[in-house]
Every structure is written in structure tokens, then in C-alpha cells.
Design a protein around this motif. Structure first.
Motif, mmCIF file in Angstrom:
data_model
loop_
_atom_site.group_PDB
_atom_site.id
_atom_site.type_symbol
_atom_site.label_atom_id
_atom_site.label_comp_id
_atom_site.label_asym_id
_atom_site.label_seq_id
_atom_site.Cartn_x
_atom_site.Cartn_y
_atom_site.Cartn_z
ATOM 1 N N GLY B 39 0.916 -1.215 -0.172
ATOM 2 C CA GLY B 39 0.062 0.074 -0.016
ATOM 3 C C GLY B 39 0.939 1.378 -0.130
ATOM 4 N N GLU B 40 0.444 2.439 0.697
ATOM 5 C CA GLU B 40 1.162 3.367 0.753
ATOM 6 C C GLU B 40 1.217 4.008 2.051
ATOM 7 N N GLY B 41 2.320 4.882 2.166
ATOM 8 C CA GLY B 41 2.515 5.714 3.439
ATOM 9 C C GLY B 41 2.604 4.696 4.692
ATOM 10 N N GLY B 42 3.398 3.839 4.614
ATOM 11 C CA GLY B 42 3.622 2.647 5.719
ATOM 12 C C GLY B 42 2.379 1.781 6.070
ATOM 13 N N TYR B 43 1.327 1.738 5.081
ATOM 14 C CA TYR B 43 0.253 0.848 5.289
ATOM 15 C C TYR B 43 0.106 -0.078 4.163
ATOM 16 N N LEU B 44 -0.280 -1.234 4.594
ATOM 17 C CA LEU B 44 -0.809 -2.352 3.469
ATOM 18 C C LEU B 44 -2.327 -2.054 3.177
ATOM 19 N N THR B 45 -2.686 -2.558 2.050
ATOM 20 C CA THR B 45 -4.199 -2.526 1.734
ATOM 21 C C THR B 45 -4.603 -3.918 1.893
ATOM 22 N N LEU B 46 -5.758 -4.176 2.512
ATOM 23 C CA LEU B 46 -6.610 -5.141 2.889
ATOM 24 C C LEU B 46 -7.712 -5.277 1.747
ATOM 25 N N ALA B 47 -7.957 -6.334 1.421
ATOM 26 C CA ALA B 47 -9.247 -6.653 0.500
ATOM 27 C C ALA B 47 -9.971 -8.168 0.734
ATOM 28 N N SER B 48 -11.106 -8.053 0.891
ATOM 29 C CA SER B 48 -12.061 -9.292 1.082
ATOM 30 C C SER B 48 -13.513 -9.157 0.459
ATOM 31 N N THR B 49 -14.123 -10.450 0.304
ATOM 32 C CA THR B 49 -15.458 -10.255 0.009
ATOM 33 C C THR B 49 -16.048 -11.411 0.417
ATOM 34 N N ASP B 50 -17.410 -11.163 0.660
ATOM 35 C CA ASP B 50 -18.284 -12.347 1.094
ATOM 36 C C ASP B 50 -19.662 -12.267 0.396
#
Lengths: 334, 334
Positions: B39-50
Motif C-alpha cells: 500500500g502507501e505511507g507505511g500501510y498495507l491494503t487489505l481486500a476481502s469479499t463475502d
């Protein structure tokens, strides 16, 4: 009041209210081909989703599992292309009948992956559940586009030229050959079914065109050319003049129209599911856009009309006469 | 071979192959509560679906539109919490019957928004289609987590303590009160139905706990405590000893178990849909994690067992006896 009465677009308007609670990162929420979020390294993040329901969007009577998978991915990739973007990540939800053979699911995934590989899209996650009454596939897609390059439906301005990639009506003709097979030249049938089952989302085309500059708006043709013209014109607050004679229709589509006793223009204007791109472009940049795409691939880009002030309405020129353009196209729930 | 035979988890294994074609940004694909992207700026991006299907995950006989909407959002927020993350953006796909009243959809969205507002989640897009045979809702969610703070199912190590937030079995007891109503104390029924329809994803809890350090793995309890223990143990390559007597069960859940002639431990171990967090924590950090969560909210955090080497297997201590833990929990397609 039921959904049939209010229609898909009336519903979407109701759903927008109160949807954004933390606006910091949201550049565009509900209302375009994809949502647009602030991203990283000079890029914006694009996000979109599409649901396909058995016997509404596909039927096992005519489509193989592999074709269903391919098309599901293609439809979503097309939404990213319509924003000028590069598709990257997909989440796939499958609602399946418990008695479906594993081979079926393997083939469905092979189709998803085939299209994913072609456009560089990873399948990073998903959900797999039981849906005994009707198969359902939902795909959510993420992509990116350079800040400043993102194409919205709302950017068209009077004076712009209306362009379309590829040719139109092939998918609808393909559907006719599937729903009511008639004797027809095999090459024409193969062409139209390929358009129907394996549409090519126009990623290469739009990515090649962007550096030429001058493209002001974009939309992908899922619900039919006329429906997308209305969508784009309303979002941009402009009028449109469509030149019927300029709408590109492939010879095979015309052949099939004759066999099915339909006007090929009906296929092209109202058929839908072509997943070509409808673009508006500043007139001085049309040639540069066409050249840039021609350098990248074989796909033609055809001027089919002009953007005019909203007061002139949305019209079509047929046989030299300028007439109001009859809205139409596919509307869910109606 | 059909899906019933291979089961949900056998299927997921097949789907992983070839899913990643451009690995650059993908830290974790299929196989945890959410996918993890750079991700950006020290963050990871999380993605999920249900995906939730009518008469499989909910029924209009017992749930209101608002409850269905709330729960759909909560279930997805819980996936982000299970990674240690902050939920941010949602894409909502609805497959609806054409004859459904608009009010129903308004209420469904009100439920989605109510939960979204509570956890700061925007609805940035979606798709709305016709699904005549069964309603379907799919939500895809994006979130973020600090690099280095992301919690995977695979991080548990022998010596860690097994923790659970809140209490378990309430959702299953609530389902019993809906499916076969019996005379029962109204407060107990209200408590259990609240757990069933309006689970609280443990975002506040995990975000408060992270700075204390020491949490090594996390999973949210959607399919039942035992199922998630197996998932976490297998992902981490460890064994688990579960202390039956330590499993937190609310008095109302026990009351209802008595009325429904069930073992309250069965509700807690196999009931599922509690959406509490199952955590593993280094033993020297358990007190600090409990204190950090207590400072942020009322939710208890209870030690319920220990992580041991894989060779010791997955066991439960009941009445002083250590027995193999019977797997179970909900498995789609079976």
C-alpha cells in the motif's frame, strides 16, 4: 412501489445518499464505471464490481463454464478500461449448486484466469458459497490510473467528437445465434459468438490513446450504445448528435441481421454487451488518438457523432434527417 | 466428483493455482481472512469479499431487510478486523427480485450504512441486478493496516496463549429462537438475536490491542470456534489445547441452551457466526493485551487454551481429560 417501477437507475440514485461517511480518500463514489480513490505514487485507485446471475446474464444452455468465467473477468476489466486505467486485482465470489461437478468450477476458474492473465489481473481472494437455486458470480476489481489521466463520464464538452472503438452489435447478433439457431455462414456465427462470449476489454486501446491527450470522457458499452450515450450526456450535461451511417458494424453482424430479419443498426444501438469504449475527444486530437491506437493494435476508432450543448438534446441523423434518439437499451428490473 | 464431495476447503485449494500473474504487489492472496497488498505511507491494503445467499445465509422469514444489510457489512468488517486492520471502503452488489418493494431495498441499504457509519466504511460503488430465484448480496471491502502489524492465521507459535474476544454461542442460540420459537425469557432471546443479527466486528478491540504487542495470529469466528482453531492451527503448523471450561459463554446463551436442550458448549464450539476474534498471543503479553482492550471498551478477552507443537495435535480438555477435538463447524456444500 417495486423495483420494476423505479428501475435500475432510479434505485442507484436512492442508494447514493449517505453512502460516504469518511470522504478523505474518495474522489468518486457511486456513479461512474468505477469508484476512484486517492492512491500512491502518482496513481489513483479504481474499484468496481459486477454481479452475474444464472439465466439473467448467462445460461448453461448456451455458455460453457469457461466462457462464463472469461466473460465475468472481461466485463470487470472493461470497467477499469472505461476509466483509462490498468486492471490489477480481482476478488471472485461464487454461489454454486452443491451438485455441480468440480470440473465445472475448474473450467469456470480457467476462464477467469485466462482473461486475467491476458490483462495482468491477479485473483487475490474470494468467497465460495452454496446457491442452490441459481448460480451467481460476483467479481470485484481493483486497478490504477495516473492522477490527471482518469476518464469520467462527466467530462464531455460541446465541440468534442464522439468516438467508438471496434464495431458494435456483434454480441447481440451472437446471442440471437445462440437463442434461436438458424442456418448461417459458420464464420459469421463464430465471429458473433466470440464477440458475445469473449469480448475484448479495451485496455490496450485506451492506454495507448491517453498519451495523445484530448480524450475528455469515456464509458464502456455494456447496456447498448444509445443507453451509454444517454448516460454520458446526462453525466456531462451536454447534448449529442449521433450519425447513424457512421456507426461501425462488422460484415458478419450485417449478414446475421439479414438472416434474423433485424436492422443491423438495432443490434448496434440497442444490443449491448459489446464492451467497446465510447469516448469523447477534442476535435484537434482525434487524428492523434486514432494514430496512437493504430500503432498499438488493430482496433479501429471511429468518429460517430458530436457533442453539442444540452439544449440541442440527444439526436440521431438517419438518412439526412435529425431525429430525437429513442432511448432504450437494457434496464435491469424492467 | 461434485462440490459436496470436495467441500469448500478442497475447492479453495484448487482455485489458488495460477491465480497470481503479476506478483509485485501481492503479499498474501487467497488463504486468509483478507488479501494483503502493498500500500502507501507505511500501510498495507487489505481486500476481502463475502457473498450471502437467500435461504442459505439469511431468510426473509426471520430477518428484516435492515438486519440483512447490517450483518452483511458486519461480516465483511470482521474480515478486516481479523487482519488487525481498519475497514475503509465497500462495494455492494445486490441481486434482487424485480417484484421486491423499493422500501425493502431502502431498508437493506439503511442497514448497510448503519454498520458502515459505525465503523467508518464508505459505500463507494456496487452493482444492482435482477435475481428472480433468490436474493444475493455480495460485499467487497477494502481496508488498511500498518506494515508489520498485519495479523495472519499462520503466525501462531508453540507457547502462545489462545485468546478469544467477547463470548461465544450467542448467535447460534439466537438462530434457534428464530427457527423454532419456544417460551423463553425475553431478555435472553433479545440478547441472542442481537448477537445473531447484529454481531459486533472487533475492530476497536484489535486496534486497541495491537500497540501492546505480542499478538501472533488472528482469525474471526465465522464458521465456529473449532473450525477456526483447525484453520489457524493448520495455517501455523501448530497444535492447540483448548480448555473447555474456559470458553466464555453468556448467561443468556446458557439459559437458551437449557430451553433448547442443547449443550451450551456445542453452541460455543460449533455454532458459528459469532464474529469474535480468535487470537494467539505471547504469554508475557496477555495481560497487556487484556488491559489495552479494557481501556478501549467493555469487551472481555479470555484465555481459552494454548498453542503446542503440531505433534501434540488439536485437543480439548473436558472434565480434566484431554481428548481429540472433534472437527466440525459449518462447511459450505456439505
Amino acid at each position: 412501489m417495486d423495483l420494476k417501477t423505479i428501475g435500475e437507475f432510479g434505485l442507484i440514485e436512492r442508494l447514493k445518499a449517505g453512502a460516504i461517511v469518511v470522504p478523505d480518500k474518495v474522489i468518486m463514489g457511486i456513479g461512474d464505471d468505477a469508484a476512484v480513490l486517492k492512491g500512491e505514487g502518482g496513481y489513483l485507485t479504481l474499484a468496481s464490481t459486477d454481479m452475474l446471475v444464472e439465466d439473467i446474464h448467462f445460461t448453461l444452455a448456451t455458455a460453457t463454464a469457461r466462457e462464463i468465467g472469461y466473460k465475468t473477468m472481461a466485463v470487470n476489466v472493461s470497467d477499469i478500461a472505461a476509466m483509462g486505467g490498468i486492471p490489477e486485482q480481482a476478488l471472485v465470489s461464487l454461489g454454486l449448486r452443491p451438485e455441480q461437478p468440480v470440473d465445472f468450477v475448474d473450467e469456470l476458474y480457467a476462464g477467469l484466469r485466462e482473461c486475467g492473465q491476458r490483462f495482468g489481473v491477479n485473483i487475490i481472494g474470494g468467497d465460495t458459497v452454496s446457491s442452490p437455486r441459481a448460480m451467481v458470480i460476483n467479481l470485484a476489481i481493483l486497478g490504477r490510473v495516473e492522477e490527471g489521466a482518469c476518464l469520467y463520464r462527466s467530462g464531455a464538452r460541446p465541440g468534442d467528437v464522439l468516438l467508438v472503438t471496434g464495431d458494435l452489435g456483434g454480441s447481440a447478433a451472437g446471442l440471437d445465434t445462440l437463442l434461436s439457431p438458424r442456418p448461417a455462414p459458420p464464420e459469421a456465427v463464430a465471429f458473433a459468438r466470440e464477440r458475445h462470449f469473449r469480448p475484448t476489454p479495451r485496455v490496450t486501446e485506451i492506454r495507448a490513446a491517453l498519451p495523445a491527450g484530448g480524450i475528455t470522457a469515456a464509458d464502456d458499452i455494456s447496456d447498448g450504445l444509445v443507453a451509454e450515450i444517454y448516460t454520458l450526456a446526462q453525466a456531462s450535461g451536454v447534448g449529442i448528435i449521433l450519425e447513424a451511417a457512421a456507426v461501425p458494424i462488422a460484415p458478419a453482424t450485417r449478414q446475421l441481421a439479414a438472416i434474423y430479419q433485424k436492422d443491423p443498426l438495432d443490434y448496434a444501438l440497442y444490443g449491448g454487451e459489446d464492451f467497446e469504449l465510447l469516448l469523447t475527444c477534442r476535435p484537434d486530437k482525434v487524428a492523434a488518438v486514432q494514430e496512437a491506437i493504430a500503432r498499438a493494435c488493430q482496433t479501429p476508432v471511429t468518429p460517430i457523432g458530436n457533442v453539442v450543448p444540452a439544449t440541442e438534446g440527444i439526436t440521431i441523423i438517419i438518412d439526412g434527417k435529425r431525429l430525437p434518439l429513442n432511448p432504450g437499451g437494457y434496464n435491469h428490473f424492467q
